[in-house]
Design a protein around this motif. Sequence first.
Motif, short mmCIF file in Angstrom:
data_model
loop_
_atom_site.label_atom_id
_atom_site.label_comp_id
_atom_site.label_asym_id
_atom_site.label_seq_id
_atom_site.Cartn_x
_atom_site.Cartn_y
_atom_site.Cartn_z
N GLY A 203 22.91 -37.52 71.52
CA GLY A 203 24.08 -38.29 71.88
C GLY A 203 25.31 -38.10 71.01
N VAL A 204 25.56 -36.86 70.55
CA VAL A 204 26.79 -36.55 69.84
C VAL A 204 27.43 -35.32 70.48
CG1 VAL A 204 25.90 -37.48 67.66
CG2 VAL A 204 25.66 -35.03 68.14
N SER A 205 28.64 -34.98 70.07
CA SER A 205 29.31 -33.83 70.67
C SER A 205 28.78 -32.52 70.11
CB SER A 205 30.83 -33.91 70.42
OG SER A 205 31.11 -33.76 69.05
N ARG A 206 28.94 -31.44 70.89
CA ARG A 206 28.49 -30.13 70.40
C ARG A 206 29.26 -29.70 69.16
NH1 ARG A 206 29.58 -25.64 69.23
NH2 ARG A 206 31.77 -26.02 69.73
N SER A 207 30.56 -30.02 69.14
CA SER A 207 31.37 -29.64 67.99
C SER A 207 30.88 -30.33 66.72
CB SER A 207 32.85 -29.98 68.23
OG SER A 207 33.02 -31.36 68.44
N THR A 208 30.37 -31.57 66.87
CA THR A 208 29.84 -32.28 65.71
C THR A 208 28.63 -31.55 65.15
OG1 THR A 208 30.62 -34.44 66.47
CG2 THR A 208 28.76 -34.44 64.94
N ILE A 209 27.73 -31.11 66.03
CA ILE A 209 26.55 -30.35 65.58
C ILE A 209 27.00 -29.07 64.89
CG2 ILE A 209 24.49 -29.08 66.33
CD1 ILE A 209 24.18 -32.09 66.47
N GLY A 210 27.99 -28.40 65.46
CA GLY A 210 28.49 -27.17 64.85
C GLY A 210 29.04 -27.39 63.45
N MET A 211 29.81 -28.46 63.28
CA MET A 211 30.40 -28.76 61.97
C MET A 211 29.32 -29.14 60.97
SD MET A 211 33.72 -28.35 62.13
CE MET A 211 34.57 -29.44 60.97
N ILE A 212 28.30 -29.89 61.43
CA ILE A 212 27.20 -30.28 60.53
C ILE A 212 26.45 -29.04 60.06
CG2 ILE A 212 24.97 -31.47 60.42
CD1 ILE A 212 26.14 -33.58 62.31
N GLU A 213 26.15 -28.14 60.99
CA GLU A 213 25.37 -26.95 60.65
C GLU A 213 26.14 -26.02 59.70
OE1 GLU A 213 23.88 -24.94 64.08
OE2 GLU A 213 22.43 -26.52 64.55
N LYS A 214 27.47 -26.08 59.77
CA LYS A 214 28.28 -25.27 58.84
C LYS A 214 28.54 -26.00 57.53
CE LYS A 214 30.74 -22.81 62.53
NZ LYS A 214 32.06 -22.60 63.18
N ASN A 215 27.95 -27.20 57.39
CA ASN A 215 28.13 -28.02 56.19
C ASN A 215 29.59 -28.39 55.96
OD1 ASN A 215 25.33 -28.15 55.19
ND2 ASN A 215 25.57 -25.94 54.93
N LEU A 216 30.33 -28.54 57.08
CA LEU A 216 31.73 -28.94 57.00
C LEU A 216 31.93 -30.41 57.35
CD1 LEU A 216 33.43 -25.86 58.71
CD2 LEU A 216 33.25 -26.35 56.26
N GLN A 217 30.87 -31.02 57.82
CA GLN A 217 30.96 -32.43 58.21
C GLN A 217 29.61 -33.10 57.98
OE1 GLN A 217 32.76 -33.35 62.06
NE2 GLN A 217 31.17 -34.87 62.46
N GLY A 218 29.66 -34.32 57.50
CA GLY A 218 28.44 -35.08 57.33
C GLY A 218 28.13 -35.87 58.58
N THR B 86 19.93 -24.80 72.02
CA THR B 86 21.31 -24.49 71.72
C THR B 86 21.95 -25.72 71.07
OG1 THR B 86 22.14 -25.30 73.84
CG2 THR B 86 21.45 -22.98 73.73
N GLN B 87 23.12 -25.55 70.47
CA GLN B 87 23.82 -26.70 69.90
C GLN B 87 24.15 -27.72 70.98
OE1 GLN B 87 27.25 -25.15 67.81
NE2 GLN B 87 26.07 -24.67 65.97
N GLN B 88 24.49 -27.24 72.17
CA GLN B 88 24.81 -28.14 73.28
C GLN B 88 23.60 -28.97 73.67
OE1 GLN B 88 27.93 -28.52 74.81
NE2 GLN B 88 26.89 -30.32 75.65
N GLU B 89 22.43 -28.35 73.71
CA GLU B 89 21.20 -29.07 74.09
C GLU B 89 20.82 -30.10 73.04
OE1 GLU B 89 18.92 -25.60 76.71
OE2 GLU B 89 18.77 -25.60 74.52
N LEU B 90 20.99 -29.77 71.76
CA LEU B 90 20.69 -30.72 70.70
C LEU B 90 21.67 -31.89 70.73
CD1 LEU B 90 19.24 -31.69 68.17
CD2 LEU B 90 20.66 -30.13 66.81
N SER B 91 22.95 -31.58 70.94
CA SER B 91 23.95 -32.65 70.97
C SER B 91 23.68 -33.63 72.11
CB SER B 91 25.36 -32.05 71.11
OG SER B 91 25.54 -31.45 72.38
N ALA B 92 23.25 -33.10 73.26
CA ALA B 92 22.94 -33.97 74.40
C ALA B 92 21.71 -34.82 74.12
CB ALA B 92 22.71 -33.11 75.65
#
Length: 298
Positions: A25-40, A16-22
């Motif tokens: 060492g980044v936040s889940r929201s960061t992973i979500g934004m990266i995957e949506k190509n909204l954040q580098g 899950t995004q939560q498992e990858l973020s943990a």
Amino acid sequence: MLGDKIKILRKKKGLTQQELSAAIGVSRSTIGMIEKNLQGTGKETLMKLADFFGVTVDYLLSDNEQTENNEEIKKEIDYSLSIKEQEDIDDEAKKIINELSMSFSKNKDTLGEEDYFAIENAIRTTLEAIKIKIKRSLHQKNIDNLFQFNLMVVLGVSTLSMISYIQSVANEVINDYDDLDPIHIVKSLKRVEFNTQPLTKNINGFYKYISPNRQMIVVNENLSDENFCITLFHELSHYFLKHKNTLLLNSSLTMNLKEEYEADLCATYLYLEYIKKHRSCDDINYPKRVCELIKHFI
């Protein structure tokens, strides 16, 4: 794009995004934004993602969509530092912190032992990143060049949307402070402790986030008038952009870090607006960083 590849690789591992973020060492929201190509993402996180998924940074940034049976993707390169290299970095960090200690000697109450410890860690981290960058450049020179000229474009983020966000933040500052004088602005901020110090020549200043109700801005008093002005706008930009890193050093060594790049853009916009209000643009010798970024606001 980068986000699409991260999403595919994550799902292949059944995470899950939560498992990858943990895991990195980044936040889940960061992973979500990266995957949506909204954040580098910065270099460090990009390298963590590559190491975690067992792929190269080249692959994550390339147009190659293949994820299976690709030896180049699976090839792992060891960029870790040797014990000797780490010892050299420790020595260099201590040398720099000793120079800083001498610079701060006139105002011993300004920074405490914890502050110096944080600065030393930041310097050590920067030196380690530079050493690893040199190692990686032997295999991927093109990546370093792209990071140098446009960090956000390399990471698949819309530069226009980022510029738009920076301008919206800067315009709020412009609306709130009529004269846009950075000295007046920083002195009006009750949560910010501001002072000038004779820092080493490699450090223009720094922004320290201590708590929601306390931040610190220090600017090198040895800077020229124009560089002092743009540096103070830079440190103020960290405050207005709500950066919460423990310590952000304003230095040529760190200018490609995500927060520093954003602060540089915001500072450039504020500086240009300040010049329009108070001086003739024809008489200004713009600081180097302003000259590099002014193209975004013309």
